[in-house]
Design an enzyme around this catalytic site. Structure first.
Site, PDB file in Angstrom:
ATOM      1  N   ASP A   1       0.808  -1.213   0.000  1.00  0.00           N
ATOM      2  CA  ASP A   1       0.000   0.000   0.000  1.00  0.00           C
ATOM      3  C   ASP A   1       0.845   1.267   0.000  1.00  0.00           C
ATOM      4  O   ASP A   1       1.456   1.608   1.013  1.00  0.00           O
ATOM      5  CB  ASP A   1      -0.927  -0.019   1.233  1.00  0.00           C
ATOM      6  CG  ASP A   1      -1.936   1.121   1.214  1.00  0.00           C
ATOM      7  OD1 ASP A   1      -1.971   1.866   0.221  1.00  0.00           O
ATOM      8  OD2 ASP A   1      -2.684   1.263   2.195  1.00  0.00           O
TER       9      ASP A   1
ATOM     10  N   ASP B   1      -0.984   6.006  -7.011  1.00  0.00           N
ATOM     11  CA  ASP B   1      -1.370   4.970  -6.060  1.00  0.00           C
ATOM     12  C   ASP B   1      -1.220   3.568  -6.647  1.00  0.00           C
ATOM     13  O   ASP B   1      -1.462   3.349  -7.830  1.00  0.00           O
ATOM     14  CB  ASP B   1      -2.833   5.215  -5.657  1.00  0.00           C
ATOM     15  CG  ASP B   1      -3.285   4.304  -4.539  1.00  0.00           C
ATOM     16  OD1 ASP B   1      -2.462   3.993  -3.663  1.00  0.00           O
ATOM     17  OD2 ASP B   1      -4.462   3.907  -4.539  1.00  0.00           O
TER      18      ASP B   1
END
Ligand SMILES: *[C@@H]1O[C@H](CO)[C@@H](O)[C@H](O)[C@H]1NC(C)=O
Ligand SMILES: *[C@@H]1O[C@H](CO)[C@@H](O)[C@H](O)[C@H]1NC(C)=O
Ligand SMILES: *[C@@H]1O[C@H](CO)[C@@H](O)[C@H](O)[C@H]1NC(C)=O
Length: 462
Positions: free
Chosen positions: A130, A338
């Site tokens: 992440d 991301d």
């Protein structure tokens, strides 16, 4: 030489560790510090290659199901990313003892998984990668009050020779966002993370030996030993944060750069490489754009913000007010890059302009993409497949770097329904450059210079 030392030290240490802890704490500390320095210097000087697996390549899914799942996840992910930086996101939770604790909200939602090992002896661990959060955590049998099913056995501190508690006053504990619950009764450093997608983890901050790639050991890495966890429908046992904060893997390792290269979304057989340290490197042809500094204070975040200045479709620079993508001083808006969002989400005011421009260039009847979870789809020309849908040239203009997207990074196809859809969606509150638009590119995060670089690449061959 350095690598050999860092590999042999833990082997040498483990049988003696308990005895040493009782009698020769100082010596142990010295040895641990020494080997920590050696391991970290190994990663900085040689680098580590890890392998990222897409969550949906493990399950038996059709192409349509994979798109649908990616679209649902992307929506949840963007909402989670937004919740983590929006004002008053601190959720007040009631713990069993009746006292309230404030949980910081973070974005989760798995897209890429990474395999590592924790403890001595090493226990395999599959974690969500992440780039939008910092904490490294895994489910912990200490004992576990609430754990979701995971593919490998639970990690238990008591069965590892290298587990250590992190004390309340330590720098690592203070690096936790506003959620530390230290008290005289509880001298250990508690944490409580709630992710915007409904998952959460609650436990204590501890340190452990982690094994990365093929045998690089890292000592005293701080991680969350989670004994009350929710979530985990994605075959993982925890999460590895790669964000900009002090507790992330890259911050703790002190590596100056990392990179990844995502294989195409519809390629379910080739894994994507992740490089830490010096193995992360691009050619001199790579483009670079600076990270936008994060807002400070309460809205301090882990995100990698970029400055998107405009979008070109064919030869037309779209009439989008550039402030649509700007991060405000109070931490609203902006665009982040991301790893956990598949389909790029653009602020609604920009998405509408882009969708109109693409539709007018494609000039085919619109089709429903409801079954895929995407909003702009085209019916294939009469008698032909979706691969015959002409897609215009699309360029994202970042500060100092143009990112031209190949066709496969713009549309997803459903051959059975004969439709091709724009692999992007609309969002409100912020924009996110997703992994589908980063595929076929080697993307490097230079943490020292605070710039993002990228170049086209054949990811399966790196
Ligand atoms: C979980 O992982 C196992 C082993 O890697 C695999 O066999 C299984 O299909 C996966 N399940 C899901 C839901 O992805
Ligand atoms: C960590 O703290 C717990 C609770 O205080 C204690 O039972 C345990 O022995 C400690 N572990 C180590 C390795 O010090
Ligand atoms: C993936 O999509 C690209 C572009 O649409 C296409 O050329 C390629 O054949 C597809 N690959 C697979 C494995 O379906």
């Amino acid at each position: 030489m350095i690598k050999l030392l860092s590999l042999s030290l833990p082997v040498f240490l483990s049988p003696y560790i308990r005895a040493l802890m009782a009698s020769k704490r100082t010596l142990l500390l010295c040895l641990l510090l020494l080997s920590l320095c050696l391991s970290v210097s190994t990663i900085s000087s040689r680098g580590v290659r890890l392998v990222l697996t897409h969550v949906d390549t493990r399950a038996d899914l059709t192409g349509v199901e994979r798109v649908r799942r990616a679209a649902d996840r992307s929506h949840r992910r963007v909402n989670g990313l937004l919740a983590a930086v929006a004002p008053s996101t601190a959720k007040t939770l009631r713990s069993d003892s009746g006292t309230s604790a404030t949980a910081a909200v973070h974005a989760s939602t798995a897209t890429y998984l990474v395999d590592l090992a924790i403890g001595t002896p090493p226990l395999p661990l599959t974690a969500v990668l992440d780039t939008g959060s910092d904490l490294i955590w895994t489910q912990c049998d200490a004992p576990c009050r609430r754990c979701f099913p995971q593919p490998t056995p639970l990690y238990a501190p008591a069965r590892s020779g290298t587990y250590a508690n992190v004390s309340c006053g330590s720098k690592l504990c203070e690096a936790l966002p506003r959620s530390s619950r230290c008290s005289a009764q509880e001298p250990r450093c508690g944490y409580d993370y709630s992710y915007g997608d409904g998952s959460s983890t609650d436990g204590v901050l501890a340190t452990e030996v982690f094994t990365l790639g093929s045998g690089t050991t890292v000592h005293a890495l701080a991680f969350g030993c989670g004994t009350d966890n929710l979530g985990g429908t994605d075959n993982s046992s925890g999460l590895v944060g790669m964000g900009r904060g002090p507790l992330s893997l890259v911050s703790q390792l002190g590596v100056t750069k990392f990179s990844y290269c995502f294989t195409p979304f519809n390629d379910t057989t080739t894994a994507s490489p992740l490089f830490l340290g010096s193995l992360a490197s691009l050619s001199s042809m790579a483009m670079s754009t600076p990270f936008v500094p994060n807002p400070t204070g309460a809205r301090r975040s882990s995100y990698y913000y970029l400055s998107l200045e405009g979008i070109t479709v064919d030869d037309t620079l779209l009439p989008i007010d550039p402030t649509v993508f700007q991060l405000t001083a109070s931490g609203r808006g902006g665009l982040i890059i991301d790893s956990g969002t598949t389909f790029t989400a653009l602020e609604e005011r920009a998405f509408v302009v882009l969708a109109r421009a693409v539709a007018s260039r494609v000039a085919l009847p619109l089709a429903s993409g409801g079954h895929l979870g995407l909003s702009l789809c085209f019916a294939a020309p009469e008698g032909r497949g979706p691969e015959a849908v002409h897609v215009p040239r699309l360029v994202f203009h970042f500060d100092g770097a143009d990112m031209e997207l190949p066709r496969g990074s713009i549309v997803v196809e459903d051959r059975r329904a004969g439709v091709a859809c724009l692999g992007m969606m609309s969002a409100r509150g912020m924009s996110v450059l997703g992994s589908m638009q980063q595929q076929h590119m080697h993307v490097l995060y230079d943490l020292e210079r605070s710039v993002l670089s990228f170049e086209p690449a054949n990811c399966g061959e790196l």
